[in-house]
Scaffold this motif. Structure first.
Motif, short mmCIF file in Angstrom:
data_model
loop_
_atom_site.label_atom_id
_atom_site.label_comp_id
_atom_site.label_asym_id
_atom_site.label_seq_id
_atom_site.Cartn_x
_atom_site.Cartn_y
_atom_site.Cartn_z
N UNK A 20 4.60 21.32 6.50
CA UNK A 20 3.66 20.95 5.44
C UNK A 20 4.34 20.08 4.39
N UNK A 21 5.56 20.41 4.02
CA UNK A 21 6.28 19.61 3.03
C UNK A 21 6.59 18.21 3.55
N UNK A 22 6.92 18.12 4.81
CA UNK A 22 7.18 16.82 5.42
C UNK A 22 5.92 15.96 5.41
N UNK A 23 4.79 16.56 5.77
CA UNK A 23 3.52 15.83 5.76
C UNK A 23 3.14 15.42 4.34
N UNK A 24 3.36 16.31 3.37
CA UNK A 24 3.05 16.01 1.98
C UNK A 24 3.94 14.88 1.46
N UNK A 25 5.20 14.90 1.81
CA UNK A 25 6.11 13.85 1.39
C UNK A 25 5.66 12.50 1.94
N UNK A 26 5.27 12.48 3.20
CA UNK A 26 4.80 11.23 3.82
C UNK A 26 3.52 10.75 3.13
N UNK A 27 2.61 11.68 2.83
CA UNK A 27 1.37 11.32 2.16
C UNK A 27 1.65 10.79 0.74
N UNK A 28 2.58 11.43 0.04
CA UNK A 28 2.93 10.96 -1.30
C UNK A 28 3.58 9.59 -1.27
N UNK A 29 4.41 9.34 -0.27
CA UNK A 29 5.01 8.01 -0.11
C UNK A 29 3.92 6.95 0.10
N UNK A 30 2.96 7.27 0.95
CA UNK A 30 1.86 6.34 1.22
C UNK A 30 1.02 6.13 -0.04
N UNK A 31 0.72 7.21 -0.75
CA UNK A 31 -0.07 7.13 -1.97
C UNK A 31 0.67 6.34 -3.05
N UNK A 32 1.97 6.57 -3.19
CA UNK A 32 2.77 5.84 -4.16
C UNK A 32 2.73 4.33 -3.88
N UNK A 33 2.80 3.98 -2.61
CA UNK A 33 2.74 2.56 -2.24
C UNK A 33 1.40 1.93 -2.57
N UNK A 34 0.36 2.74 -2.73
CA UNK A 34 -0.98 2.23 -3.02
C UNK A 34 -1.30 2.15 -4.51
N UNK A 35 -0.35 2.48 -5.37
CA UNK A 35 -0.65 2.49 -6.80
C UNK A 35 -1.07 1.12 -7.32
N UNK A 36 -0.39 0.08 -6.93
CA UNK A 36 -0.77 -1.27 -7.35
C UNK A 36 -2.14 -1.66 -6.83
N UNK A 37 -2.38 -1.53 -5.51
CA UNK A 37 -3.70 -1.85 -4.99
C UNK A 37 -4.82 -0.98 -5.59
N UNK A 38 -4.55 0.29 -5.86
CA UNK A 38 -5.58 1.13 -6.49
C UNK A 38 -5.92 0.66 -7.90
N UNK A 39 -4.92 0.23 -8.64
CA UNK A 39 -5.17 -0.32 -9.97
C UNK A 39 -5.99 -1.60 -9.86
N UNK A 40 -5.71 -2.40 -8.85
CA UNK A 40 -6.47 -3.62 -8.62
C UNK A 40 -7.93 -3.29 -8.30
N UNK A 41 -8.15 -2.27 -7.47
CA UNK A 41 -9.50 -1.84 -7.12
C UNK A 41 -10.24 -1.33 -8.35
#
Length: 96
Positions: A20-41
């Motif tokens: 679960x922690x490994x999956x959460x870490x991967x999801x957080x990495x993906x979400x972190x990478x989307x911060x700029x695009x989410x702000x743009x949206x």
């Protein structure tokens, strides 16, 4: 619970938590990478361009075969609300 059952039970908890922690870490990495695009949206949605595109879509000026879920009345709004709720949940987990 005898010793063998206890060790097996704790081993299962360990393995499930690691997964679960490994999956959460991967999801957080993906979400972190989307911060700029989410702000743009969010800027697009709240800055007037979304409304102009929405009105053009309603007027039939946007090609019908174009993917345009972003122009639905609730998609972006719901995403932003879901994001706020999830961030609040993460904050609460950090307090515990």
């Amino acid at each position: 619970m005898d010793q063998i059952q206890r060790i097996t039970h704790m081993e299962n908890i360990l393995n499930e938590a690691k997964e679960a922690l490994s999956a959460l870490e991967a999801a957080l990495d993906r979400y972190t990478a989307l911060q700029g695009p989410l702000a743009e949206l969010e800027d697009y949605y709240s800055g007037g361009l979304w409304m102009a595109d929405y009105e053009d879509d309603c007027a039939g000026k946007i090609p019908k075969d174009l993917r345009r879920g972003v122009l639905s009345e609730d998609a972006v709004y719901n995403l932003l609300i879901d994001q706020d709720c999830l961030l609040e949940r993460i904050k609460e987990l950090g307090k515990g």
